[in-house]
Structures are given as C-alpha cells and as structure tokens.
Write an enzyme that holds these catalytic residues in place. Structure first.
Site, short mmCIF file in Angstrom:
data_model
loop_
_atom_site.label_atom_id
_atom_site.label_comp_id
_atom_site.label_asym_id
_atom_site.label_seq_id
_atom_site.Cartn_x
_atom_site.Cartn_y
_atom_site.Cartn_z
N ARG A 219 2.29 -10.74 10.28
CA ARG A 219 3.61 -10.11 10.46
C ARG A 219 4.71 -11.08 10.03
NH1 ARG A 219 2.05 -5.97 9.54
NH2 ARG A 219 0.09 -7.05 9.25
N ASP B 216 -3.90 7.33 4.66
CA ASP B 216 -3.38 5.97 4.84
C ASP B 216 -3.98 5.37 6.11
OD1 ASP B 216 -1.88 3.68 4.57
OD2 ASP B 216 -0.04 4.57 5.36
N GLU B 217 -4.07 4.04 6.17
CA GLU B 217 -4.60 3.33 7.34
C GLU B 217 -5.97 3.88 7.74
OE1 GLU B 217 -3.23 0.71 8.24
OE2 GLU B 217 -1.05 0.84 8.14
N GLN C 264 -7.72 -5.20 9.39
CA GLN C 264 -6.63 -4.82 10.29
C GLN C 264 -7.02 -3.65 11.20
OE1 GLN C 264 -2.46 -5.22 8.62
NE2 GLN C 264 -3.58 -5.07 6.69
N LYS D 253 0.81 -1.22 0.00
CA LYS D 253 0.00 0.00 0.00
C LYS D 253 0.85 1.27 0.00
CE LYS D 253 -0.72 0.30 4.99
NZ LYS D 253 0.11 1.50 5.17
N THR D 254 1.98 1.27 0.72
CA THR D 254 2.82 2.47 0.74
C THR D 254 3.37 2.75 -0.65
OG1 THR D 254 3.44 1.98 3.03
CG2 THR D 254 4.79 3.59 1.86
#
Length: 671
Positions: free
Chosen positions: A609, A215-216, A246, A28-29
């Site tokens: 993770r 973002d997020e 998430q 995503k970044t």
C-alpha cells in the site's frame, strides 16, 4: 501513459479464456477498462454482450468512471459493469417468482440478520448471550458460500455454537422465505438456482451476453464461481484478472485455488503477467518480493519498480504499545510539519483493538484522524428506524422491521406485550403481521392485550397502510418520505429525547439526508423506468453491505484502518504496526495449526500500500486483560531481504540504527 507490452497483450486479446496475473500496483483497472474499449471499438463487440464483474461498488464505479472518460455514454449503452451481488439482484428482480417468492422481496442487512437470528435463538429457548448471534450468522454464511460443505464440518463438531448453527440454518432459511426476504448470500445462491431449474431463462441470458470479465478473481468463492459458471454457460470468452499473492479473504470463504487452477480448467487460456509496479519504490517492492516468495503454493512472480530508491523499509521495536503509539504519532507529526499531507499517511493494523493507543495519542496531539469504518451513516439509530419503516411498508412479512417500528417512536407497546405477540405467533404458526391485524379487527382476540395497546396497534397499522398506498400511487417518492418522517412522530421523538439542540439537529439532518438520497435515486438518468420503493430499498441494502474501505479517501486526516480494509488503497507513507507473533501472524491461525500463507499475504498487501515510505513497528511487551506479557517479533521479519530493511531496536537504549529511544521519545514529547 502508454500501455506496456504485457498490458497491451491483455487488452488486445478478444476470444477465448484469458488469465491476467496482475501484481500489486501493476495497473489492472487500466487494463480492464482499455480491454473493454478495445472489444467495443476494435473488435466491434456490442456493449450489451459484455459483462464486467467486481467485488465492491467502489471498483465498479471506478471502472464506469474511467470508461466514461474514454468513451461517450451512448457507446457504452447496454454494458453491465456490476458487482456479483448487483447482477444477482438484477436477475432476481426479473425471475424470483419462479422460486416461489413474491417479486417485492427485501434484502436483510447485517443488523436485520442479527435481529432475526436472535429471535430464532429465543424461539428455541437459547440464550443469545451464551450463543452470540454474530457467530451463528458467520457460520450460516460460510455454509452458503461453500455450498453446504461447511455445514457438514459443523455437524461433526462438538462445539455448542457449531451444532446450534446447524439447527438454526434451517430455521433461518425458512424464516427468510416466510418473510419474503433474502440475505446477501442469496443474491448469488438463488440466481444459480433459477438458471439451473429454468434452462429457457439461462438460454435467453447466454444468447444476449457473450464476453465476461472478473476483477479481483483471487477473492472468488465456490458459490460465486458456480454463479459465474451458470452466467456464461458453455461460453469460454472469460477473462479473469487477479493476484494470488493478494488473496486475503478466506474468512469470507474465498478460495485462492480457483485462480491457481484456472489453467487446468481452461488449458487453452492465454496467460499474461503484469509485473511492473507503478505505485511503490524499488526498495519497497524488493522487501515485499522477498517476503511473499516464502509462500509455496503460488504462481512465481517477481515484481519490479522503476521508481528507484535506496531508502530501506524501516522496522522499529518499542517497549510496549503505548511507546509504539507515541513513536508512530511523533513521526506523523514531524512529517506533517514538513508539509506532508495527513491524508497520505496511514496506520494499518491486523485487528481493530490495536487502534486504541494510536487514537489516544493522535487526540492528545490534536492531529485529525479517521478510523475507516468507524462511522457509518446507516448505523445511526434514527436512520435505521426510518429504513425499517420503509421496509415494513414495502413488505408486510418483514417481521424484524415490524418489531423495530411498532414501538418507535414509543407508543406504550412494551416488551411484555411484544412477548405475548411472539408467543401467539409461535404457538399458532401465524406471522406477527397476521396477529396484529386480528387484534385490530376483533376485540375478542387475545383479550389479555389491554385496550390502550389495541388502540395503538390499530393506529400503527393504519399509518403503515396509509403510506403503503401513498408510496404505490405517488409519482414522486421523496416528498412522501418527508411526510412519513413527520407523521410517524420521529421528528417529535428526537426533539423530546435530545436536550442538546446541536445533537437534535444532527439527527434531523440524518433523516433529511435519507430523503435526499431517495430524491437523487429518483432523478438518476440511467434508470430504466419509474423508481419504486422496492428498488430504493435494494439500493440501500447494497450500500449498507458495501466494503467500508470504500469511504472517501480525499480526507485531510490520518487514516487508521485494518489491513483488510486497506485493500485497493495507496498512501505515500504507511505505518504497519504490531508486527509480532500472535498479531501478524494471528494467534488464532497459529493455534489452529493452519499454515500462515494467508497471514503472509496479508502482510504483503499491507507493505504494497506504501508508495514512498514504509515503516513497521512492534512492541516487546503488550497488556492483555491488564497483565503485561512478553511478545516476540513476527517470523515474517526474518523473511525480508536484509538489504531492503533497516532494523531499529528502540526498546533497549541506543538502537542498531544509532537512535537512542529515550532521547527520541523525549524529543517527540517536547515537540
């Protein structure tokens, strides 16, 4: 690496709303930064029209770092890459006087807030030991972040701490205003007020900024979303990137429904799903998918990974938490011998108390480890003391900093004298600063204050006034701070307190580092205009509040951290421990009758993770207040695809996986 078709579709979208569901590890970044480059280079949007918001300084820095590798600094001039709080601070620095504040306001960090709430409780003759200030702070923050809705819920409660929070809420906000200070929730709340009450300020902002990215987005709360709405006005060029699977910060007030309802508010929105995971093996993703699909209120997404692996997720059940620690640390030691990096191994747990046996075992085996969040430079006493000096110099109304510094270093102004000052302040509606100046100016005022204490109060005020002028007039601030450290007596105090020369030096180095931080801050080439003490303190407050998981991961130690702190991180090997009912899902969630969707999302975040190896552990028994209690495996284990997980019951001799726990334990001990 080229963009995949879904990533490219998100990058090329320019005008109108865009919703990007970005699964774990889906890049995503990369999408956000490439979209910014596309807006500037292809769509020819001026950088000054673009605002990209994130939730932590770390993610904002990551965006900036990547963009500077893709474009030169000049091409990015004017763009805002910021956290919500940093942008709020920027707006307040320009316009806070419209709300009746002085422009030199200060930010209270968590320690300052706790000190203030403690004093407010005492003012109402309430015992902070009976009604914990941190619990009051948590409720006050939730009330602000839900725009008062949570306050209504507290008012209807029968719990003393809830009803006290309602009372303290007004006291707290009044005290902040009187001190010309803000807390972090105010950085979002007050800019919205400015835009609402000053249409001309809002119109100027809307004319300048046309493209917004968040973002997020799944971590957004009601207050932040309202702020975002005021920021963009009628503009619908809004791109949000996030993953409802998430969303794990409901305890901070985040509302997953905001991302789930985005298409309802923006029916014309383009929706892109990023489903390819570039981080984890196919088997880890298969296990994670099978878990999270049990959440009903979510957007359907099946992540996939082209990193093919037939190595299943492993679950090990041990007898108790001690054996759990021995087993996990033994596995880590074995992997380290095989040349795996310690920094690429992490132990994740639901709550902090779980870390103790693992720390103990790691120490016994001399394996370097780091508890993320366990050390904080700003928690050092001497650092907090000196920051308090800077704060009272910058803002005479900052009573919490005044109380911290008036007898630091010790001047003989004890608690009895301080209690008299507080009582005089409350009885007469005067600030503590006003009381001190009246004492120093008139020998007839408060005659029960001893002469030697009056002299010390005068010397203290003289020191503060002297450095208030120095910081205001000097072209360079760092040398002034160095002088203040010496003249305040901090150096001398440390040398008197510490008999161990190494400890004394370490504490002095901490103060030296604070000077270095100010020096680097002044030399920042991106700064607009001359640095001020106010600007430096605002920067420090943001750093002190920032997510502790933002610490440097390039560390040659095993990482121990909560699942919440692990968000945004990745490791080759991950051990998620305590997979039991009462821990994950947490007993509080179950006891309060809430659904366990967020607990399931928390487990999902922990699983994703891991890049190569994912190991889960639980114990048959645990000690609680010294008593051994039986536990049950987490209900979540039953939801994982049996073809993706291998269950080892180590606590009963030979396990299903063919491992004899006692022999394995002995091997690890001997090894």
């Amino acid at each position: 690496m080229l963009l995949n078709p879904e990533q490219a579709a998100a990058v090329r979208h320019v005008d109108g709303p865009l919703l990007v569901f970005a699964g774990a590890g889906s890049g995503k970044t990369r999408v956000i930064t490439n979209r910014i480059v596309h807006l500037i280079e292809k769509a020819e949007i001026p950088p000054s029209q673009i605002i990209a918001l994130s939730f932590t300084n770390k993610s904002a820095r990551e965006m900036e770092s990547r963009l500077r590798k893709m474009m030169n600094r000049k091409a990015l001039r004017g763009i805002i890459l910021s956290t919500f709080h940093s942008l709020g601070l920027k707006i307040l620095k320009e316009h806070i006087e419209t709300l009746g504040y002085n422009h030199n306001f200060l930010l209270l960090n968590a320690n300052d807030q706790e000190a203030l709430v403690t004093q407010l409780l005492k003012n109402r003759k309430l015992d902070p030991k009976e009604i914990p200030p941190k619990e009051i702070m948590r409720r006050v923050s939730l009330a602000k972040n839900t725009k008062g809705a949570y306050l209504d819920r507290l008012s209807a409660s029968n719990e003393e701490v809830d009803l006290t929070a309602v009372t303290i809420y007004e006291d707290y906000n009044k005290a902040l205003k009187d001190m010309n200070s803000l807390d972090f929730d105010d950085l979002i709340l007050l800019p919205s007020r400015i835009f609402k009450e000053n249409p001309e300020i809002a119109a100027t902002f809307h004319k300048k900024h046309k493209y917004f990215m968040v973002d997020e987005f799944q971590d957004t709360n009601e207050l932040q979303y309202e702020f975002l709405t005021y920021l963009r006005g009628s503009n619908r060029n809004l791109c949000v990137v996030g993953d409802d699977d998430q969303s794990i910060y409901a305890f901070r007030g985040s509302n997953v429904q905001l991302i789930l309802n985005f298409e309802r508010e923006f029916p014309e929105a383009k929706v892109v799903r990023l489903l390819e995971n570039y981080r984890s093996t196919s088997m880890i993703i298969r296990a994670a998918n099978s878990l999270i699909k049990n959440n009903v209120d979510r957007r359907h997404k099946d992540l996939f990974s082209k990193i093919i692996s037939h190595e299943k997720v492993e679950y090990f059940e041990t007898q108790d938490e001690r054996e759990e620690a021995i087993f996990v640390v033994g596995m880590i030691e074995d992997a380290y011998r095989k040349a795996e990096k310690l920094s690429q191994m992490a132990i994740l747990f639901r709550t902090n108390f779980q870390s103790r046996p693992f720390e103990e075992e790691l120490r016994m085996r001399n394996i370097p480890y780091k508890v993320v969040g366990g050390y904080n430079f700003f928690d050092r006493r001497e650092v907090r003391d000196m920051i308090s000096y800077l704060r009272i110099i910058a803002n005479p109304k900052d009573e919490s900093s005044l109380m911290r510094t008036i007898n630091t270093p010790k001047r003989g102004i004890g608690q009895t004298t301080i209690a008299k000052l507080h009582r005089e302040s409350i009885d007469n509606g005067l600030s503590l600063s006003d009381i001190l100046y009246k004492i120093s100016e008139s020998p007839d005022y408060l005659t029960d204050i001893k002469s030697k204490h009056r002299t010390e109060i005068y010397s203290y005020l003289e020191l503060i006034e002297k450095y208030r002028k120095k910081f205001a007039q000097s072209p360079k601030l760092a040398p002034i701070l160095r002088e203040l450290i010496t003249e305040s007596g901090m150096e001398k105090e440390i040398l008197l307190e510490e008999t161990d020369e190494k400890v004394a030096k370490a504490r002095m180095y901490n103060l030296s580092e604070l000077v270095n931080m100010l020096s680097f801050f002044e030399d920042d080439e991106d700064r607009e205009g001359k640095a001020s003490l106010f600007d430096f303190l605002a920067r420090l407050a943001l750093l002190m509040e920032d997510d502790q998981a933002d610490e440097d991961q390039e560390d040659k130690r095993v990482q121990l951290l909560t699942i919440h702190q692990s968000k945004g991180l990745e490791f080759d090997t991950v051990y998620v421990v305590g997979i039991e009912e009462g821990i994950l899902p947490n007993s509080r969630v179950v006891d309060e009758g809430n659904n366990v969707d967020e607990e399931r999302r928390l487990f999902y975040v922990a699983m994703t993770r891991a890049k190569t190896n994912l190991l889960l552990t639980g114990a048959k028994t645990r000690r609680k207040y010294g008593e051994t209690i039986d536990t049950n495996p987490s209900r979540f284990l039953e939801e994982i695809d049996p073809e993706a997980i291998h269950l080892h019951r180590l606590s009963g001799g030979a396990s299903e996986g063919g491992i004899d726990f006692l022999k394995e334990l002995e091997r690890l001990k001997v090894g």
